[in-house]
Design a protein around this motif. Structure first.
Motif, PDB file in Angstrom:
ATOM      1  N   ALA A 196      44.448  31.760 -14.713  1.00 33.43           N
ATOM      2  CA  ALA A 196      43.448  31.484 -13.685  1.00 33.43           C
ATOM      3  C   ALA A 196      42.460  32.644 -13.608  1.00 33.43           C
ATOM      4  N   GLY A 197      41.306  32.385 -12.974  1.00 34.53           N
ATOM      5  CA  GLY A 197      40.290  33.433 -12.887  1.00 34.53           C
ATOM      6  C   GLY A 197      39.867  33.919 -14.256  1.00 34.53           C
ATOM      7  N   ALA A 198      39.669  32.987 -15.179  1.00 35.73           N
ATOM      8  CA  ALA A 198      39.448  33.350 -16.582  1.00 35.73           C
ATOM      9  C   ALA A 198      38.185  34.168 -16.799  1.00 35.73           C
ATOM     10  N   THR A 199      37.206  34.045 -15.898  1.00 34.93           N
ATOM     11  CA  THR A 199      35.977  34.831 -16.035  1.00 34.93           C
ATOM     12  C   THR A 199      35.944  36.017 -15.079  1.00 34.93           C
ATOM     13  N   GLY A 200      37.110  36.363 -14.517  1.00 37.52           N
ATOM     14  CA  GLY A 200      37.189  37.580 -13.724  1.00 37.52           C
ATOM     15  C   GLY A 200      37.337  37.404 -12.232  1.00 37.52           C
ATOM     16  N   ALA A 219      42.649  36.805 -13.873  1.00 40.36           N
ATOM     17  CA  ALA A 219      41.568  37.765 -14.142  1.00 40.36           C
ATOM     18  C   ALA A 219      41.988  38.822 -15.154  1.00 40.36           C
ATOM     19  N   GLY A 220      42.744  38.402 -16.163  1.00 34.85           N
ATOM     20  CA  GLY A 220      43.120  39.308 -17.240  1.00 34.85           C
ATOM     21  C   GLY A 220      44.409  40.069 -17.022  1.00 34.85           C
ATOM     22  N   CYS A 221      44.961  40.070 -15.807  1.00 34.71           N
ATOM     23  CA  CYS A 221      46.255  40.704 -15.542  1.00 34.71           C
ATOM     24  C   CYS A 221      47.345  39.657 -15.746  1.00 34.71           C
ATOM     25  N   TYR A 222      48.360  39.974 -16.519  1.00 34.14           N
ATOM     26  CA  TYR A 222      49.306  38.941 -16.911  1.00 34.14           C
ATOM     27  C   TYR A 222      50.756  39.407 -16.783  1.00 34.14           C
ATOM     28  N   LYS A 223      51.648  38.415 -16.790  1.00 34.30           N
ATOM     29  CA  LYS A 223      53.083  38.648 -16.910  1.00 34.30           C
ATOM     30  C   LYS A 223      53.630  37.671 -17.933  1.00 34.30           C
ATOM     31  N   VAL A 224      54.492  38.173 -18.806  1.00 33.42           N
ATOM     32  CA  VAL A 224      55.160  37.300 -19.763  1.00 33.42           C
ATOM     33  C   VAL A 224      56.525  36.922 -19.210  1.00 33.42           C
ATOM     34  N   ALA A 225      57.178  35.982 -19.879  1.00 33.00           N
ATOM     35  CA  ALA A 225      58.426  35.415 -19.360  1.00 33.00           C
ATOM     36  C   ALA A 225      59.473  36.488 -19.075  1.00 33.00           C
ATOM     37  N   ASP A 226      59.607  37.463 -19.974  1.00 33.99           N
ATOM     38  CA  ASP A 226      60.643  38.482 -19.811  1.00 33.99           C
ATOM     39  C   ASP A 226      60.425  39.360 -18.584  1.00 33.99           C
ATOM     40  N   ALA A 227      59.176  39.428 -18.104  1.00 36.61           N
ATOM     41  CA  ALA A 227      58.863  40.303 -16.968  1.00 36.61           C
ATOM     42  C   ALA A 227      58.910  39.571 -15.629  1.00 36.61           C
ATOM     43  N   ARG A 235      61.393  27.585  -9.517  1.00 35.83           N
ATOM     44  CA  ARG A 235      61.113  27.353  -8.099  1.00 35.83           C
ATOM     45  C   ARG A 235      59.633  27.039  -7.905  1.00 35.83           C
ATOM     46  N   ALA A 236      59.292  26.584  -6.705  1.00 38.27           N
ATOM     47  CA  ALA A 236      57.886  26.378  -6.351  1.00 38.27           C
ATOM     48  C   ALA A 236      57.302  27.723  -5.923  1.00 38.27           C
ATOM     49  N   VAL A 237      56.197  28.127  -6.549  1.00 35.97           N
ATOM     50  CA  VAL A 237      55.656  29.462  -6.304  1.00 35.97           C
ATOM     51  C   VAL A 237      54.133  29.425  -6.217  1.00 35.97           C
ATOM     52  N   SER A 238      53.594  30.521  -5.711  1.00 35.82           N
ATOM     53  CA  SER A 238      52.169  30.817  -5.848  1.00 35.82           C
ATOM     54  C   SER A 238      52.053  32.186  -6.494  1.00 35.82           C
ATOM     55  N   VAL A 239      51.006  32.358  -7.293  1.00 33.52           N
ATOM     56  CA  VAL A 239      50.781  33.617  -7.999  1.00 33.52           C
ATOM     57  C   VAL A 239      49.406  34.127  -7.602  1.00 33.52           C
ATOM     58  N   ARG A 240      49.341  35.387  -7.194  1.00 33.55           N
ATOM     59  CA  ARG A 240      48.069  35.990  -6.824  1.00 33.55           C
ATOM     60  C   ARG A 240      47.997  37.404  -7.377  1.00 33.55           C
ATOM     61  N   LEU A 241      46.805  37.963  -7.338  1.00 33.13           N
ATOM     62  CA  LEU A 241      46.583  39.321  -7.824  1.00 33.13           C
ATOM     63  C   LEU A 241      46.591  40.280  -6.643  1.00 33.13           C
ATOM     64  N   ASP A 242      47.400  41.325  -6.756  1.00 32.17           N
ATOM     65  CA  ASP A 242      47.519  42.311  -5.687  1.00 32.17           C
ATOM     66  C   ASP A 242      47.423  43.703  -6.299  1.00 32.17           C
ATOM     67  N   ASN A 243      46.245  44.334  -6.150  1.00 35.98           N
ATOM     68  CA  ASN A 243      46.035  45.683  -6.698  1.00 35.98           C
ATOM     69  C   ASN A 243      46.372  45.758  -8.186  1.00 35.98           C
ATOM     70  N   ASP A 244      45.783  44.840  -8.950  1.00 38.73           N
ATOM     71  CA  ASP A 244      45.941  44.805 -10.407  1.00 38.73           C
ATOM     72  C   ASP A 244      47.355  44.457 -10.855  1.00 38.73           C
ATOM     73  N   ASN A 245      48.173  43.949  -9.951  1.00 40.46           N
ATOM     74  CA  ASN A 245      49.506  43.480 -10.315  1.00 40.46           C
ATOM     75  C   ASN A 245      49.674  42.050  -9.831  1.00 40.46           C
ATOM     76  N   LEU A 246      50.391  41.246 -10.603  1.00 34.61           N
ATOM     77  CA  LEU A 246      50.629  39.869 -10.195  1.00 34.61           C
ATOM     78  C   LEU A 246      51.772  39.812  -9.191  1.00 34.61           C
ATOM     79  N   SER A 247      51.518  39.139  -8.090  1.00 35.69           N
ATOM     80  CA  SER A 247      52.535  38.921  -7.063  1.00 35.69           C
ATOM     81  C   SER A 247      52.934  37.452  -7.098  1.00 35.69           C
TER      82      SER A 247
END
Length: 252
Positions: A196-200, A219-227, A235-247
């Motif tokens: 998401a946020g592919a253009t920033g 926006a370019g910050c990512y997590k892979v499966a192992d992380a 589970r049902a989740v939401s993913v957001r960016l928090d200070n350059d880290n995915l929450s």
């Protein structure tokens, strides 16, 4: 025969574009350790990094940038330049034939530090030269309707919602990829990649009913499966960016 020549100055046009680039932050100088760690990261999601342009961030050190560029290219990525370089790093970047770029925050700080240019005309004269009845023209960014996908996204497919949000009414299979410049909503399982946020857009979010991804990114910050923490998987989740880290937060 048709004349294929172009008038002088019309065959080449420089245009500005806002693009999202991945930043590779390097915190040490040992080339061997850097290469090992890059290879380990890529092994988690090999296809994701292929031919990816990257900016280097060097907050604490000045490694051999020629050697580092070679390591990055060997790993299949393309080094573009160095972000927010110090004077020492800027010289090293020029020697390695890398561009140097300032982040928006650093650019704003530089602008604030510079004295404002004084105007030649008095304030009263400037004000009187403007037509109060004339509307101010502002270019609003085009709005794109939400893209709705009602069929499963199968392995090998890529779905991109340019300029808007993406809604997947079913599931995203392993090996599939869904991208949006805005938010992504998945009403089934996510087993592939969602970006998401592919253009920033750092305010973009990912919503998913069953969270089992290969990779998620905003926006370019990512997590892979192992992380990804076990407590949020499936589970049902939401993913957001928090200070350059995915929450990743549970929605149940």
């Amino acid at each position: 025969m048709a004349d294929t020549t172009t008038a002088a100055g019309t065959g080449v046009v420089f245009k500005g574009r806002m693009m999202t680039l991945t930043v590779l932050e390097v915190r040490e100088t040992d080339s061997t350790r850097i290469e090992e760690q890059i290879d380990a990261q890529i092994a988690r999601a090999p296809g994701f990094f292929e031919r990816m342009p990257v900016l280097l961030s060097l907050p604490n050190s000045v490694p051999d940038l020629v050697a580092l560029s070679g390591i990055i290219r060997k790993a299949g990525m393309v080094p573009v330049g160095v972000l927010d370089p110090s004077p020492e790093v800027r010289e090293a970047a020029e020697a390695a034939d890398l561009a140097t770029m300032d982040s928006p925050a650093r650019g704003a700080a530089k602008a604030a530090a510079e004295p404002a240019a004084a105007s030649d005309a008095p304030v009263e004269q400037q004000a009187s030269s403007q037509n109060a009845d004339e509307p101010v023209s502002r270019d609003e960014p085009p709005r794109t309707p939400t893209r709705l996908v009602t069929k499963p996204v199968r392995s090998g497919q890529q779905i991109y919602a340019r300029g808007g949000d993406l809604v997947i009414a079913t599931s995203v299979s392993e090996g599939a990829e869904v991208l949006a410049d805005g938010h992504i909503h998945i009403y089934g399982a996510l087993r592939g990649r969602a970006l998401a946020g592919a253009t920033g857009d750092t305010e973009a979010r990912i919503y998913c009913r069953r969270f089992e991804p290969d990779l998620v990114a905003i926006a370019g910050c990512y997590k892979v499966a192992d992380a990804i923490e076990e407590g949020v998987r499936s589970r049902a989740v939401s993913v957001r960016l928090d200070n350059d880290n995915l929450s990743i937060e549970l929605q149940e």
